[in-house]
Scaffold this motif. Structure first.
Motif, short mmCIF file in Angstrom:
data_model
loop_
_atom_site.label_atom_id
_atom_site.label_comp_id
_atom_site.label_asym_id
_atom_site.label_seq_id
_atom_site.Cartn_x
_atom_site.Cartn_y
_atom_site.Cartn_z
N THR A 289 0.83 -1.21 0.00
CA THR A 289 0.00 0.00 0.00
C THR A 289 0.86 1.25 0.00
O THR A 289 0.54 2.25 -0.67
CB THR A 289 -0.94 -0.01 1.21
OG1 THR A 289 -1.75 -1.19 1.18
CG2 THR A 289 -1.83 1.22 1.21
N ASP A 293 0.39 3.94 -2.89
CA ASP A 293 0.03 5.32 -2.53
C ASP A 293 1.15 6.29 -2.85
O ASP A 293 0.91 7.44 -3.25
CB ASP A 293 -0.34 5.39 -1.05
CG ASP A 293 -1.64 4.67 -0.74
OD1 ASP A 293 -2.39 4.36 -1.70
OD2 ASP A 293 -1.90 4.42 0.45
N ALA A 335 -9.17 -6.39 -3.12
CA ALA A 335 -10.29 -5.48 -3.38
C ALA A 335 -9.87 -4.04 -3.12
O ALA A 335 -10.25 -3.12 -3.86
CB ALA A 335 -11.48 -5.86 -2.50
N ARG A 336 -9.08 -3.83 -2.06
CA ARG A 336 -8.63 -2.48 -1.76
C ARG A 336 -7.68 -1.95 -2.85
O ARG A 336 -7.73 -0.77 -3.21
CB ARG A 336 -7.95 -2.46 -0.39
CG ARG A 336 -8.93 -2.63 0.78
CD ARG A 336 -8.26 -2.48 2.13
NE ARG A 336 -7.49 -3.66 2.51
CZ ARG A 336 -7.99 -4.73 3.13
NH1 ARG A 336 -9.29 -4.80 3.40
NH2 ARG A 336 -7.21 -5.75 3.47
N LYS A 338 -7.66 -2.96 -6.01
CA LYS A 338 -8.42 -2.78 -7.25
C LYS A 338 -9.30 -1.53 -7.16
O LYS A 338 -9.59 -0.90 -8.19
CB LYS A 338 -9.24 -4.03 -7.54
CG LYS A 338 -8.36 -5.24 -7.88
CD LYS A 338 -9.16 -6.53 -8.02
CE LYS A 338 -9.83 -6.60 -9.37
NZ LYS A 338 -8.86 -6.82 -10.48
N ALA A 339 -9.68 -1.16 -5.96
CA ALA A 339 -10.45 0.09 -5.79
C ALA A 339 -9.61 1.31 -6.14
O ALA A 339 -10.14 2.39 -6.40
CB ALA A 339 -10.96 0.19 -4.35
N LYS A 340 -8.28 1.14 -6.15
CA LYS A 340 -7.38 2.22 -6.55
C LYS A 340 -7.14 2.23 -8.05
O LYS A 340 -6.28 2.97 -8.55
CB LYS A 340 -6.05 2.10 -5.80
CG LYS A 340 -6.17 2.19 -4.28
CD LYS A 340 -4.82 1.94 -3.61
CE LYS A 340 -4.94 1.91 -2.09
NZ LYS A 340 -5.22 3.25 -1.53
N GLY A 341 -7.87 1.38 -8.78
CA GLY A 341 -7.76 1.34 -10.24
C GLY A 341 -6.67 0.42 -10.76
O GLY A 341 -6.30 0.52 -11.93
N ARG A 343 -4.78 -3.34 -11.67
CA ARG A 343 -4.89 -4.77 -11.98
C ARG A 343 -3.84 -5.49 -11.15
O ARG A 343 -2.82 -4.91 -10.75
CB ARG A 343 -4.65 -5.02 -13.46
CG ARG A 343 -5.54 -4.19 -14.38
CD ARG A 343 -6.94 -4.76 -14.46
NE ARG A 343 -7.79 -3.93 -15.33
CZ ARG A 343 -8.87 -4.39 -15.96
NH1 ARG A 343 -9.25 -5.64 -15.79
NH2 ARG A 343 -9.58 -3.58 -16.72
N GLY A 411 -9.60 -12.07 -7.23
CA GLY A 411 -9.34 -10.74 -7.78
C GLY A 411 -8.07 -10.61 -8.58
O GLY A 411 -7.75 -9.52 -9.08
#
Length: 758
Positions: A289, A293, A335-336, A338-341, A343, A411
């Protein structure tokens, strides 16, 4: 493999049979078979104790002539064999009885094999009235060495000034003349004569290619046993090869990939920047992360995040189970992300460690490769007690795919299919395949199993791998990357040579580890490699024992990453169409100069630059100081970054900062540039700008640009008459613009036409 001591003598202990006299020619409906004795036959008694060599001609498609040389035919037909595509060829056959000449001919489309039926053995391969290559009196050999091993050899002539290329991803000299090459997959890095991707195909700038249809070890002597011939040999009693007609190198690749399989279409999102955890680094969700980020905070567009080996538990590779100590909530984490766009890609290999629960399951069900006594083959390399999945067993394939399907449900979007080269030859395969022939071919089955699962689950055009090993036909399962390179300028250059050789072996897409894999690159190496990597087909930040996030090097590395990532994403209207041609025509995204300029002798040996598609010339900088020599072909070329122009053909020396690279636009180009530069998967035609670069009077072209999911491409027809240019759009989904280089930008909306004065 060499068989001779100089030109005249055989090596000690070697014996040879050669076709000396044609005894009979037999024409079938679509085959021509020539029976040749191995000595002159003066009377009936000379046929006693006299071996024959049988040479047959056949064709799988127009412009491709197959040749099979046989001694004994009684051997077992054991696989595997390359899965070749076949079409109905326009075959025409003549014999001396039909043409009244001491000649038998076999024609397939534009290519003809002419076999002399009188005098010394001779076969000429002719197209458009020109002999491309030939098999001469001393070319064909059936040999036995001092150890009693049998071989079949062919030698095809090469002409004055002729260059040969290809043979897979080879990191040495780009032109293969003067090299000995064994087609045998090995995990040898990028700094030796070993290769991960061995392909028994070479391409000649004289207008033809040669594909040896043997999946086992093929030994090539390219102008080394006889300097005027390209020799290839295999152990056994027969040898099959195909001569592939041109006339241009592009035509050869079109035919060769039609025969062995075209690259699949890859998704647009795969062209974006990939970031990896690296290999042996420490990481968990917090680390991942932080990286993701950190890229976003610095304005560095990221498309794919890759988890390397240690997403699984140590000593358990490959059981496809997330390490619960590091990733206790894999579904939530994915999921977290992928929520940032993003793959997601994860590392896999075809081995199963003994500590994994899959080992006992695979052993019980017979899904693992065994030795002759039924024992599961194992070794301790990489992970303790590793066994190998037997992809010749359909049930084992389904079992392996089901394990991966769980990850897709969690995912995961794609897989890095690592390894596949160190395949044992003292084992028994489920389908009875010959272990020697399976050594190179195993990777084909491995990558096919994973790619076909992705197509099944994600749909055609959405499947993508990051594969290391391959052989002929492996181009069907993209993308491939260059393997374990050092973090140096020298290794950066050798990686490029490998990619260029692979491109001339039928592979449409290629990538490499930006900054190098082994060691930690100097900031200068990393920054120079960034420009190269982000102007490649696919782009990945990956290393061995150190992270590859740009801020780990210096602030300038962040700026360089941002600049070239956004540049690449803005070029997606162009790159996506170049990739489509890889899929439809077999032409690579990254093209050696000789592929685009086959008639320019100055381009024949250039291996420090390439064409990105048809219109962009890229010359990576291999020095910290920024000095680079660029070969510019004929015409007025325009720097995309500065607008400066250079007139070729000639070499030019330039100096570039880390924020620059020689990137030239070919004269006569209509270059579509997107309105988005922070992701690759957008509607490319919406807001596209057509840049007109040195269009000559009388220019007419049609530029395709993707118009969105399910829609036909937008078509932009550009015509120049005198000082006026007319641009007509059909299927444009929104606004678009025309930008003459150095002129005023003209905007338009929707379908219709616009005319501008240059």
């Amino acid at each position: 493999m060499k068989f001779t001591d100089g030109y005249w003598q055989l090596l000690p202990g070697v014996t040879e049979l050669r076709p000396r006299q044609v005894d009979e020619v037999v024409a079938g409906d679509d085959t021509l078979t020539v029976y040749a004795s191995t000595a002159k036959i003066e009377h009936r008694g000379d046929t006693l104790n006299r071996p024959l060599v049988t040479v047959s001609f056949h064709s799988p498609m127009d412009g491709v002539v197959g040749v099979t040389i046989e001694h004994f035919r009684g051997g077992l037909e054991r696989g595997p064999r390359f899965g070749l595509r076949r079409e109905v060829a326009d075959v025409k056959i003549t014999t001396p009885q039909l043409n009244g000449a001491p000649l038998a001919t076999f024609r397939s489309g534009p290519l003809e094999a002419r076999v002399a039926t009188d005098g010394d053995w001779s076969v000429e391969f002719v197209a458009d009235g020109r002999t491309l290559t030939s098999s001469t009196a001393r070319s064909v050999g059936v040999l036995t060495d001092a150890d009693g091993r049998h071989f079949v050899r062919e030698q095809l002539t090469t002409g004055v000034g002729e260059h040969l290329y290809g043979l897979g991803e080879r990191f040495g000299a780009f032109v293969k003349n003067g090299q000995t090459v064994d087609i045998w997959n090995a995990d040898g890095g990028t700094a030796s004569d070993q290769a991960y991707k061995n392909v028994p195909f070479y391409l000649s700038d004289a207008g033809y290619g040669v594909f040896v249809d043997q999946p086992e070890r093929v030994s090539f002597e390219i102008g080394t046993e006889v300097v005027s011939r390209a020799q290839f040999s295999v152990e056994g009693q027969s040898l099959t090869y195909y001569v592939v007609a041109g006339p241009t190198p592009k035509d050869v690749l079109r035919r060769y990939t039609a025969l062995t399989g075209r690259p699949a279409r890859v998704p647009d999102w795969s062209y974006g920047l990939w970031l990896s955890t690296s290999f042996t680094t420490d990481y968990d969700e917090a680390t991942v992360t932080h990286f993701v980020d950190g890229m976003a905070e610095r304005g560095l567009p990221l498309s794919v995040f890759h988890f390397d080996c240690f997403w699984m538990r140590q000593f358990h590779w490959s059981d496809f189970v997330w390490d619960p100590a590091t990733f206790p909530d894999p579904e939530g984490m994915l999921a977290r992300l992928k929520a940032k766009g993003l793959r997601i890609c994860v590392w896999i290999n075809p081995y199963v460690a003994q500590r994994s629960a899959l080992f006992d399951e695979g052993k019980e069900r017979g899904y693992l490769v065994t030795e002759a006594d039924g024992t599961v083959w194992q070794w301790n390399m990489w992970q303790a007690g590793m066994a190998l999945v037997d992809f010749t067993n359909p049930d084992a394939v389904a079992w392996y795919q089901d394990k991966l399907r769980v990850l897709l449900d969690q995912g995961v979007d794609c897989f890095k299919t690592d390894f596949g080269e160190r395949i044992p030859t003292d084992v028994v395969w489920h389908d009875g395949s010959d272990p020697q022939r399976m050594h190179n071919y195993y990777t084909h089955l491995y990558n096919a199993a994973v790619f076909e699962l992705l197509e099944e689950e994600r749909g055609e055009g959405e499947a993508v791998l990051f594969a290391r090993s391959a052989t002929a036909g492996g181009q069907q399962f993209p993308v491939h990357w260059g393997g374990d390179c050092e973090s140096t300028f020298v290794s950066m250059a050798e990686s490029l040579r490998g990619g260029l050789s692979l491109a001339l072996s039928g592979f449409g897409y290629w990538s490499h580890d930006i900054g190098g894999f082994e060691g930690t690159p100097d900031p200068a190496v990393f920054k120079r490699w960034l420009a190269f990597g982000l102007l490649s087909s696919h782009s990945r930040l990956h290393g061995s024992s150190s992270y590859r996030v740009p801020w780990a090097f210096d602030d300038e590395a962040v700026e360089v990453t941002r600049l070239f990532t956004r540049l690449k994403l803005s070029l997606m209207p162009y790159l996506s169409q170049v990739g489509r041609r890889a899929h439809t025509e077999g032409l690579p995204v990254m093209r050696p100069m000789v592929l685009e300029f086959p008639d320019d002798r100055g381009a024949a040996a250039v291996d420090t630059q390439y064409m990105l598609g048809e219109h962009l010339l890229v010359a990576p900088v291999f020095s910290a100081e920024g000095d680079v020599d660029v070969y510019v072909p004929e015409g007025t070329w325009t720097s995309w970054l500065t607008g400066e122009q250079v007139v070729g053909p000639r070499w030019v020396r330039e100096r570039h900062g880390f924020d620059s690279v020689p990137l030239y636009v070919r004269p006569g180009t209509v270059l579509p540039v997107g309105a988005v530069d922070d992701r690759p998967d957008y509607v490319h035609a919406d807001g596209v700008t057509l840049h007109l670069v040195e269009l000559p009077d009388g220019h007419r072209s049609v530029t395709r640009v993707a118009a969105g999911s399910g829609a036909d491409d937008a078509l932009f027809t550009v015509e120049r008459t005198g000082g006026r240019v007319r641009v007509e759009a059909v299927g444009a989904p929104g606004a678009w613009a025309v930008q003459p280089r150095g002129g005023a930008r003209v905007e338009h909306r929707g379908d219709g036409a616009v005319e501008i004065d240059l």
